[in-house]
Design a protein around this motif. Sequence first.
Motif, PDB file in Angstrom:
ATOM      1  N   ALA A  88       4.335  10.877  -6.478  1.00  0.00           N
ATOM      2  CA  ALA A  88       3.891   9.504  -6.287  1.00  0.00           C
ATOM      3  C   ALA A  88       2.463   9.507  -5.748  1.00  0.00           C
ATOM      4  N   VAL A  89       1.718   8.456  -6.038  1.00  0.00           N
ATOM      5  CA  VAL A  89       0.362   8.293  -5.516  1.00  0.00           C
ATOM      6  C   VAL A  89       0.318   7.040  -4.652  1.00  0.00           C
ATOM      7  N   SER A  90      -0.533   7.099  -3.625  1.00  0.00           N
ATOM      8  CA  SER A  90      -0.711   5.952  -2.740  1.00  0.00           C
ATOM      9  C   SER A  90      -2.202   5.781  -2.472  1.00  0.00           C
ATOM     10  N   PRO A  91      -2.622   4.585  -2.077  1.00  0.00           N
ATOM     11  CA  PRO A  91      -4.050   4.326  -1.878  1.00  0.00           C
ATOM     12  C   PRO A  91      -4.685   5.251  -0.834  1.00  0.00           C
ATOM     13  N   TRP A  92      -5.911   5.625  -1.098  1.00  0.00           N
ATOM     14  CA  TRP A  92      -6.698   6.458  -0.180  1.00  0.00           C
ATOM     15  C   TRP A  92      -7.570   5.511   0.623  1.00  0.00           C
ATOM     16  N   LYS A  93      -7.282   5.402   1.935  1.00  0.00           N
ATOM     17  CA  LYS A  93      -8.018   4.462   2.783  1.00  0.00           C
ATOM     18  C   LYS A  93      -8.922   5.168   3.780  1.00  0.00           C
ATOM     19  N   GLU A  94      -8.784   6.478   3.892  1.00  0.00           N
ATOM     20  CA  GLU A  94      -9.570   7.243   4.845  1.00  0.00           C
ATOM     21  C   GLU A  94     -10.958   7.544   4.277  1.00  0.00           C
ATOM     22  N   GLN A  95     -11.735   8.234   5.091  1.00  0.00           N
ATOM     23  CA  GLN A  95     -13.066   8.658   4.680  1.00  0.00           C
ATOM     24  C   GLN A  95     -12.964   9.628   3.507  1.00  0.00           C
ATOM     25  N   ASP A  96     -13.891   9.525   2.578  1.00  0.00           N
ATOM     26  CA  ASP A  96     -13.934  10.410   1.412  1.00  0.00           C
ATOM     27  C   ASP A  96     -14.369  11.799   1.868  1.00  0.00           C
ATOM     28  N   PHE A  97     -13.492  12.799   1.725  1.00  0.00           N
ATOM     29  CA  PHE A  97     -13.794  14.150   2.202  1.00  0.00           C
ATOM     30  C   PHE A  97     -14.933  14.805   1.428  1.00  0.00           C
ATOM     31  N   ARG A  98     -15.245  14.297   0.225  1.00  0.00           N
ATOM     32  CA  ARG A  98     -16.290  14.912  -0.593  1.00  0.00           C
ATOM     33  C   ARG A  98     -17.675  14.467  -0.165  1.00  0.00           C
ATOM     34  N   THR A  99     -17.793  13.240   0.310  1.00  0.00           N
ATOM     35  CA  THR A  99     -19.106  12.685   0.651  1.00  0.00           C
ATOM     36  C   THR A  99     -19.252  12.361   2.129  1.00  0.00           C
ATOM     37  N   GLY A 100     -18.136  12.257   2.857  1.00  0.00           N
ATOM     38  CA  GLY A 100     -18.201  11.877   4.263  1.00  0.00           C
ATOM     39  C   GLY A 100     -18.399  10.386   4.478  1.00  0.00           C
ATOM     40  N   LEU A 101     -18.259   9.595   3.399  1.00  0.00           N
ATOM     41  CA  LEU A 101     -18.450   8.143   3.483  1.00  0.00           C
ATOM     42  C   LEU A 101     -17.114   7.425   3.382  1.00  0.00           C
ATOM     43  N   ASP A 102     -17.112   6.158   3.782  1.00  0.00           N
ATOM     44  CA  ASP A 102     -15.925   5.339   3.590  1.00  0.00           C
ATOM     45  C   ASP A 102     -15.703   5.149   2.088  1.00  0.00           C
ATOM     46  N   PRO A 103     -14.447   4.974   1.658  1.00  0.00           N
ATOM     47  CA  PRO A 103     -14.188   4.826   0.219  1.00  0.00           C
ATOM     48  C   PRO A 103     -14.836   3.565  -0.336  1.00  0.00           C
ATOM     49  N   TRP A 104     -15.419   3.681  -1.505  1.00  0.00           N
ATOM     50  CA  TRP A 104     -16.074   2.547  -2.153  1.00  0.00           C
ATOM     51  C   TRP A 104     -15.059   1.711  -2.939  1.00  0.00           C
TER      52      TRP A 104
ATOM     53  N   VAL B 219      -1.360  12.046  -2.906  1.00  0.00           N
ATOM     54  CA  VAL B 219      -0.197  12.458  -3.703  1.00  0.00           C
ATOM     55  C   VAL B 219       0.908  12.855  -2.735  1.00  0.00           C
ATOM     56  N   SER B 220       2.099  12.362  -2.997  1.00  0.00           N
ATOM     57  CA  SER B 220       3.262  12.706  -2.170  1.00  0.00           C
ATOM     58  C   SER B 220       4.462  12.929  -3.077  1.00  0.00           C
ATOM     59  N   THR B 221       5.531  13.434  -2.489  1.00  0.00           N
ATOM     60  CA  THR B 221       6.770  13.667  -3.228  1.00  0.00           C
ATOM     61  C   THR B 221       7.883  12.881  -2.556  1.00  0.00           C
ATOM     62  N   ALA B 222       8.603  12.106  -3.346  1.00  0.00           N
ATOM     63  CA  ALA B 222       9.739  11.344  -2.838  1.00  0.00           C
ATOM     64  C   ALA B 222      10.919  11.570  -3.784  1.00  0.00           C
ATOM     65  N   ASP B 223      11.985  12.145  -3.273  1.00  0.00           N
ATOM     66  CA  ASP B 223      13.177  12.444  -4.078  1.00  0.00           C
ATOM     67  C   ASP B 223      12.854  13.315  -5.281  1.00  0.00           C
TER      68      ASP B 223
ATOM     69  N   GLY C  28       0.803  -1.205   0.000  1.00  0.00           N
ATOM     70  CA  GLY C  28       0.000   0.000   0.000  1.00  0.00           C
ATOM     71  C   GLY C  28       0.837   1.255   0.000  1.00  0.00           C
ATOM     72  N   GLY C  29       2.111   1.127  -0.321  1.00  0.00           N
ATOM     73  CA  GLY C  29       3.006   2.279  -0.363  1.00  0.00           C
ATOM     74  C   GLY C  29       2.783   3.098  -1.623  1.00  0.00           C
ATOM     75  N   ALA C  30       3.532   4.166  -1.718  1.00  0.00           N
ATOM     76  CA  ALA C  30       3.389   5.081  -2.847  1.00  0.00           C
ATOM     77  C   ALA C  30       3.951   4.486  -4.128  1.00  0.00           C
ATOM     78  N   THR C  31       3.252   4.736  -5.235  1.00  0.00           N
ATOM     79  CA  THR C  31       3.668   4.314  -6.567  1.00  0.00           C
ATOM     80  C   THR C  31       4.071   5.562  -7.345  1.00  0.00           C
ATOM     81  N   PRO C  32       5.275   5.599  -7.896  1.00  0.00           N
ATOM     82  CA  PRO C  32       5.683   6.791  -8.653  1.00  0.00           C
ATOM     83  C   PRO C  32       4.758   7.040  -9.841  1.00  0.00           C
ATOM     84  N   CYS C  33       4.415   8.300 -10.050  1.00  0.00           N
ATOM     85  CA  CYS C  33       3.582   8.675 -11.199  1.00  0.00           C
ATOM     86  C   CYS C  33       4.424   8.607 -12.461  1.00  0.00           C
TER      87      CYS C  33
END
Length: 171
Positions: free
Chosen positions: A152-168, A144-148, A43-48
Amino acid sequence: FVPDMQRRQLMNFVVVASAAVPVSVLLGGYLYYFYPVVDGGSGGATPCGDVNGNPVLLDDWVKAHKDNDRELVQGLKGDPFYLISTPDGVKDFALNSICTHLGCVVPWSKSANKFCCPCHGSQYDENGKVVRGPAPLSLALAHVSTADGKLAVSPWKEQDFRTGLDPWWKA
């Protein structure tokens, strides 16, 4: 002429071995069909990646994009993700560009200031929240994060800030 026992055993072995190879290949394929696919990785970051698969560098991104620009990059599992520009970099989330209706790639319409699916008319706001169907769900998110210096992108496991629901989506 009656072949001796050693020759008969050798011929039996050759016949059985030559039949065993295709049978084991067919049986292996059949069993593999029923073996469930397991998502790998931690579940770590994957370089874009850009259109050619090269890493996307933050400095190059800032030079080439204005505030609120959106561009597709290769993200998690090879899916296309939209990175959203800010004056000093990119937002801390990316949007998966796959429509939740039938899986089309949803383009950004700058004139409408929203994502508009060309196939069946689904529309998403600037943050990927569905505003018009037939799409049932908002676009998937990724961190989205920056490494070196590379984005990079990594999975979003938290609550969806747009809907307030758990990610589908599967994280």
